[in-house]
Design a protein around this motif. Structure first.
Motif, mmCIF file in Angstrom:
data_model
loop_
_atom_site.group_PDB
_atom_site.id
_atom_site.type_symbol
_atom_site.label_atom_id
_atom_site.label_comp_id
_atom_site.label_asym_id
_atom_site.label_seq_id
_atom_site.Cartn_x
_atom_site.Cartn_y
_atom_site.Cartn_z
ATOM 1 N N HIS A 169 -58.645 57.176 5.432
ATOM 2 C CA HIS A 169 -59.199 56.286 4.412
ATOM 3 C C HIS A 169 -59.026 54.828 4.830
ATOM 4 N N HIS A 170 -57.858 54.482 5.286
ATOM 5 C CA HIS A 170 -57.596 53.100 5.719
ATOM 6 C C HIS A 170 -58.497 52.740 6.892
ATOM 7 N N HIS A 171 -58.673 53.675 7.824
ATOM 8 C CA HIS A 171 -59.560 53.415 8.965
ATOM 9 C C HIS A 171 -60.993 53.171 8.494
ATOM 10 N N SER A 175 -55.995 58.992 -2.797
ATOM 11 C CA SER A 175 -55.238 60.120 -3.333
ATOM 12 C C SER A 175 -56.116 61.358 -3.482
ATOM 13 N N LEU A 176 -55.616 62.492 -3.020
ATOM 14 C CA LEU A 176 -56.345 63.750 -3.194
ATOM 15 C C LEU A 176 -56.418 64.175 -4.651
ATOM 16 N N GLU A 177 -55.527 63.672 -5.473
ATOM 17 C CA GLU A 177 -55.566 63.975 -6.903
ATOM 18 C C GLU A 177 -56.636 63.160 -7.620
ATOM 19 N N LYS A 178 -57.012 62.014 -7.036
ATOM 20 C CA LYS A 178 -57.924 61.099 -7.720
ATOM 21 C C LYS A 178 -59.301 61.002 -7.060
ATOM 22 N N ASN A 179 -59.437 61.466 -5.818
ATOM 23 C CA ASN A 179 -60.688 61.307 -5.094
ATOM 24 C C ASN A 179 -61.316 62.682 -4.838
ATOM 25 N N GLU A 180 -62.359 62.998 -5.604
ATOM 26 C CA GLU A 180 -62.973 64.322 -5.506
ATOM 27 C C GLU A 180 -63.668 64.541 -4.155
ATOM 28 N N ALA A 181 -64.193 63.485 -3.547
ATOM 29 C CA ALA A 181 -64.830 63.638 -2.239
ATOM 30 C C ALA A 181 -63.812 64.039 -1.188
ATOM 31 N N LEU A 212 -54.561 77.651 -1.198
ATOM 32 C CA LEU A 212 -54.717 76.317 -0.627
ATOM 33 C C LEU A 212 -53.476 75.466 -0.869
ATOM 34 N N ASP A 213 -53.043 74.773 0.153
ATOM 35 C CA ASP A 213 -51.992 73.770 0.019
ATOM 36 C C ASP A 213 -52.533 72.485 0.611
ATOM 37 N N LEU A 214 -53.075 71.623 -0.267
ATOM 38 C CA LEU A 214 -53.718 70.403 0.204
ATOM 39 C C LEU A 214 -52.744 69.249 0.408
ATOM 40 N N SER A 215 -51.583 69.332 -0.221
ATOM 41 C CA SER A 215 -50.650 68.198 -0.174
ATOM 42 C C SER A 215 -50.239 67.843 1.251
ATOM 43 N N LYS A 216 -50.245 68.826 2.150
ATOM 44 C CA LYS A 216 -49.826 68.568 3.529
ATOM 45 C C LYS A 216 -50.796 67.644 4.271
ATOM 46 N N TYR A 217 -51.983 67.454 3.706
ATOM 47 C CA TYR A 217 -52.973 66.592 4.349
ATOM 48 C C TYR A 217 -52.953 65.156 3.829
ATOM 49 N N GLN A 218 -52.159 64.860 2.809
ATOM 50 C CA GLN A 218 -52.267 63.569 2.147
ATOM 51 C C GLN A 218 -52.045 62.394 3.105
ATOM 52 N N SER A 219 -51.043 62.469 3.955
ATOM 53 C CA SER A 219 -50.771 61.328 4.834
ATOM 54 C C SER A 219 -51.915 61.109 5.819
ATOM 55 N N LYS A 220 -52.500 62.198 6.329
ATOM 56 C CA LYS A 220 -53.617 62.061 7.253
ATOM 57 C C LYS A 220 -54.854 61.520 6.534
ATOM 58 N N VAL A 221 -55.086 62.005 5.309
ATOM 59 C CA VAL A 221 -56.204 61.506 4.509
ATOM 60 C C VAL A 221 -56.049 60.011 4.259
ATOM 61 N N ALA A 224 -65.117 65.085 8.945
ATOM 62 C CA ALA A 224 -65.244 64.980 10.404
ATOM 63 C C ALA A 224 -63.982 64.389 11.022
ATOM 64 N N TYR A 225 -63.454 63.348 10.404
ATOM 65 C CA TYR A 225 -62.237 62.735 10.944
ATOM 66 C C TYR A 225 -61.044 63.690 10.850
ATOM 67 N N LEU A 226 -60.995 64.524 9.819
ATOM 68 C CA LEU A 226 -59.933 65.530 9.746
ATOM 69 C C LEU A 226 -60.007 66.489 10.935
ATOM 70 N N MET A 227 -61.230 66.737 11.424
ATOM 71 C CA MET A 227 -61.407 67.582 12.609
ATOM 72 C C MET A 227 -61.233 66.799 13.910
ATOM 73 N N GLU A 228 -61.011 65.487 13.748
ATOM 74 C CA GLU A 228 -60.810 64.605 14.897
ATOM 75 C C GLU A 228 -62.053 64.505 15.771
ATOM 76 N N VAL A 229 -63.215 64.396 15.093
ATOM 77 C CA VAL A 229 -64.468 64.079 15.769
ATOM 78 C C VAL A 229 -65.085 62.860 15.093
ATOM 79 N N ASN A 230 -65.969 62.183 15.808
ATOM 80 C CA ASN A 230 -66.624 60.978 15.299
ATOM 81 C C ASN A 230 -67.776 61.365 14.376
ATOM 82 N N PRO A 231 -67.742 60.953 13.100
ATOM 83 C CA PRO A 231 -68.817 61.343 12.171
ATOM 84 C C PRO A 231 -70.139 60.628 12.427
ATOM 85 N N PHE A 232 -70.144 59.612 13.291
ATOM 86 C CA PHE A 232 -71.281 58.701 13.328
ATOM 87 C C PHE A 232 -72.097 58.741 14.621
#
Length: 438
Positions: A31-33, A235-241, A18-27, A399-407
């Motif tokens: 999160h801001h959204h 932060s992916l280092e600080k947010n377990e969810a 796993l290389d999760l760091s590449k997702y940090q900017s998208k996460v 869901a947002y990482l998959m670019e679908v509406n979670p709601f």
């Protein structure tokens, strides 16, 4: 790794790579959204941080009234209107009998079985009854039909007193059920308009039935509040969810299209169903999504275990692990030893169950199945509230990482439409029902 109350571990990371760091900017952007959007039903995000003391007080007061005057509460609802309450009730009450602080809570309106409704009515004979009907609109067929039957039953049995024994949880402003409650003067609880059904278990939708069952809803909400505080970071280092959501997404991109949620405590079976709806309805859109399936171990190891170990490499596994379980039993010594189990003498069932859990996880990981383990300290109200909020936040991010509406749930609306057309139901504007003769 963070020091949060829930830890996310992947047991064979060297295999999965796993290389999760590449997702940090998208996460961070997602999160801001989530934190700023006004266009999505995200009221559940900060609800645990708000002052809900008056609402909780009223829920507890009515729950105590029900416990004093009834032997059973019938909860009428489907999907998010009942799965969360049933999940928490079953996880935190005894396997046999009711909670010492609660009464029996049973469910209707989650199916269209004539046998089920018939037998449910027969089961109410000689029991004092309250009904809690839960629906945002009141128009979903399964609970609407069940409530029609139960409302007639309550009126025939209790006469004018039935009004006091029917509690309605619905939209505060519109819908069939809202208008019915106003016309007949039923007491009501509001389903917040900015919270969707599968994210609503920590609102009156779930809290009233849970309180009647004897669960400490204050501790449940305290756990959710702690999760809301700890899971505020992007932060992916600080947010377990977010870490869990990103691991899922990376595995999905590697070709793992099925996630199996599993646990070793049978009381979590209904929680698995709540989780399945949460992720299935939130992610399964636009021909995308991870198929959520569940297993109850060790039972299902004797049915599906072979496939997990050596079958098609399409799934990854998420294990729920609670360090502390409230009750246990020591294996007794037997002088006959005909079963050859005296070598387990003085070990406890929970200890053996925990070893089974470790052995299963290692075998599956060694066999090439990616295994995520979610670890919490106790199986109690506080940690359960934490876990519910954790999954809801992880689900929105996933869901947002998959670019679908979670709601939304357009596929659900599609089959509802087809069923109504087959039953020759005229199209009705369900948000404008004042003129309908109820």
């Amino acid at each position: 790794m963070s020091s949060q109350k829930l830890q996310t571990k992947i047991l064979n990371e060297e295999f999965v790579q796993l290389d999760l760091s590449k997702y940090q900017s998208k996460v961070s952007a997602i999160h801001h959204h989530l934190e700023t959007t006004k266009d999505e039903p995200t009221g559940w995000l900060n609800a645990p941080l708000e002052d809900n003391s008056e609402l909780v007080k009223r829920i507890i007061e009515i729950a105590n009234e029900i416990k004093l005057n009834a032997d059973v509460l019938v909860v009428v609802g489907i999907g998010g209107s009942y799965l969360g309450a049933k999940a928490i009730q079953e996880a935190l009450t005894p396997y046999f009998g009711t909670h010492p602080n609660g009464i029996e809570v049973i469910y209707a309106g989650q199916n269209l079985s004539g046998a089920y409704i018939n037998q449910l009515l027969r089961s109410l004979t000689n029991k004092r009854v309250y009904v809690n009907v839960i629906s945002k609109s009141g128009s979903t067929m399964e609970p609407a039909l069940a409530f029609r039957v139960l409302r007639q039953y309550m009126e025939e049995r209790y006469g004018d007193e039935a009004v006091q024994r029917i509690i309605v949880t619905t939209d505060p402003e519109k819908g069939l059920l809202n208008h019915m409650a106003e016309k007949h003067n039923y007491r009501t609880f509001d389903i917040p308009q900015n919270i969707g059904g599968r994210y609503s278990v920590l609102t009156p939708v779930g809290l009233l039935p849970i309180a009647v069952a004897g669960i400490d809803i204050k501790e449940l909400l305290n756990g959710a509040k702690q999760a809301a505080i700890e899971l505020k970071e992007d932060s992916l280092e600080k947010n377990e969810a977010y870490r869990y959501a990103t691991i899922r997404h990376e595995l999905y991109n590697q070709g793992y299209k099925v996630e199996m949620l599993a646990s070793f405590e049978p009381g979590l079976a209904s929680f698995h169903e709540w989780w399945k709806q949460l992720f299935g309805e939130s992610e399964g859109k636009d021909k995308k999504g991870i198929l959520p399936v569940t297993s109850n171990f060790s039972t299902d190891l004797h049915s599906i275990g072979q496939f997990i170990q050596e079958g098609s490499p399409i799934l990854f596994e998420t294990l729920l692990h609670f360090e502390g379980i409230s009750e246990d039993y020591i294996v007794p010594y037997d002088v006959r030893n005909e079963d050859l189990l005296n070598y387990l003498n003085d070990r406890s069932f929970n200890e053996i169950n925990c070893i089974s859990k470790k052995g299963t996880a290692k075998a599956h990981a060694d066999g090439g199945v990616p295994v995520i383990q979610l670890e919490l300290q106790q199986l109690d109200e506080y940690y359960f509230g934490y876990l519910i909020y954790f999954f809801m936040k992880a689900c929105a991010m996933s869901a947002y990482l998959m670019e679908v509406n979670p709601f939304d749930q357009p596929g659900v609306e599609a089959y509802k439409k087809e069923i109504k057309e087959l039953l020759s139901i005229d199209n009705i504007n369900l948000d404008d029902t004042v003129s309908i003769n109820i």
